[in-house]
Design a protein around this motif. Sequence first.
Motif, short mmCIF file in Angstrom:
data_model
loop_
_atom_site.label_atom_id
_atom_site.label_comp_id
_atom_site.label_asym_id
_atom_site.label_seq_id
_atom_site.Cartn_x
_atom_site.Cartn_y
_atom_site.Cartn_z
N ALA A 108 0.85 -1.19 0.00
CA ALA A 108 0.00 0.00 0.00
C ALA A 108 0.88 1.24 0.00
O ALA A 108 2.05 1.20 0.40
N GLU A 109 0.31 2.37 -0.42
CA GLU A 109 1.10 3.59 -0.54
C GLU A 109 1.74 4.02 0.77
O GLU A 109 2.90 4.46 0.76
N PRO A 110 1.06 3.92 1.92
CA PRO A 110 1.73 4.31 3.16
C PRO A 110 3.01 3.51 3.42
O PRO A 110 3.99 4.06 3.95
N GLU A 111 3.02 2.24 3.07
CA GLU A 111 4.21 1.41 3.26
C GLU A 111 5.34 1.87 2.34
O GLU A 111 6.50 1.92 2.75
N VAL A 112 4.98 2.21 1.09
CA VAL A 112 5.98 2.68 0.15
C VAL A 112 6.57 4.01 0.63
O VAL A 112 7.79 4.22 0.63
N LYS A 113 5.70 4.92 1.04
CA LYS A 113 6.17 6.22 1.50
C LYS A 113 7.04 6.09 2.73
O LYS A 113 8.07 6.79 2.86
N ALA A 114 6.66 5.21 3.64
CA ALA A 114 7.47 5.01 4.85
C ALA A 114 8.85 4.47 4.51
O ALA A 114 9.86 4.87 5.12
N ALA A 115 8.93 3.58 3.54
CA ALA A 115 10.22 3.03 3.13
C ALA A 115 11.10 4.12 2.52
O ALA A 115 12.31 4.19 2.79
N ILE A 116 10.50 4.97 1.69
CA ILE A 116 11.25 6.06 1.06
C ILE A 116 11.76 7.03 2.11
O ILE A 116 12.95 7.37 2.14
N GLU A 117 10.88 7.47 2.98
CA GLU A 117 11.26 8.47 3.98
C GLU A 117 12.25 7.89 4.99
O GLU A 117 13.14 8.60 5.48
N GLY A 118 12.12 6.60 5.28
CA GLY A 118 13.08 5.97 6.19
C GLY A 118 14.47 5.93 5.60
O GLY A 118 15.46 6.20 6.29
N ALA A 119 14.57 5.60 4.31
CA ALA A 119 15.87 5.56 3.64
C ALA A 119 16.51 6.95 3.61
O ALA A 119 17.71 7.11 3.88
N LEU A 120 15.70 7.96 3.29
CA LEU A 120 16.23 9.32 3.21
C LEU A 120 16.66 9.84 4.58
O LEU A 120 17.69 10.52 4.71
N ALA A 121 15.89 9.51 5.60
CA ALA A 121 16.25 9.94 6.96
C ALA A 121 17.58 9.33 7.39
O ALA A 121 18.41 10.00 8.02
#
Length: 342
Positions: free
Chosen positions: A52-65
């Motif tokens: 789901a999109e929330p999971e994708v967004k969390a993965a992206i933001e986690g990598a960037l953080a």
Amino acid sequence: MTHSATVSRRTFMVMPLALAACYPISEVFRIEGSTMGTTYRVVAIDGARKVAEPEVKAAIEGALAEVNRQMSNWDPSSEISQFNARAGTDPVAVSPALSEIMAAAESVNTASNGKFDTTMGPVIELWGFGAAGSRTRPSDAEVATARSLSGHRNTLKVGGGALQKRQPKAQVYLAAIGKGYGADRVGRALEELGMTDYMVEIGGDLYVSGRNPDGVPWQIGIETPAANMLDVLKVVSVTDLGLASSGDYRNYFEEEGQRFSHLIDPTTGRPVTHNTASVTVLAENAMLADAWATAFHVMGKDEGMAVAEERDLAVLFIEREQNGNDMPFSLTASSAFDALTS
């Protein structure tokens, strides 16, 4: 990681993408945000519709953080900032991620004959292209002093999972390689979710994998290197590659009728003066594309093409024409660039 003053040198534009019948049951995620003093865009295709999109967004933001925690020169608590703040010259153990990016930086520094250098902070600040300082031409003595505090081979030792200052005042700045590395890290995060078709762009540095939503290789536009227009000069079709551009047409200052670019040659401590307006590089990852784009732009077309052909590197030089032609730019591609985009 970097500041908005540096972002303007990145010149990639992603061409508009259309939803395609080639992925009739796929979910196409389009996620945008801010990071590293610039913006990011991700297009990711979930062919199996498993996330789901929330999971994708969390993965992206986690990598960037995580990248920012390790490599941001603007966060005093980051790993690289803490290294820079140290006054000693003892080896410092660093994370695998920082070790990876510094090993890449050293390899490009060596292969480019010193034209790419992460220790040029004192020189960049002197010319006013850093976080502080006014943009004005420094004296020869000031340039010499700043150069004595810079230079990868003179100030830094890399290897064995550690960084070591050769002189206490050495500083490492990752703006010219960090956004590319960030794009690669986001790509890895997407692959951990099972995605193999995606595009990640951070401040113009990209990594593309697989196919776009139309089921064809990703179509990437290379921006016309002119400050007064926002247009695409050339479109390339690529997949499974990192891409980065370096341009000199937005970040500069003028003094007494002379133009001073933010692109500074580490071997002279002075802005470049050749006619290269923009350089685009394709590489196995965005980190290397990012670093090499800077190195090739500092070299300019004549020196850069010789290095590109010798090392089989994919690079496109865009030169300013000064002969009054209707076309104000000329394009010169290396053999590897032609092979990858034909």
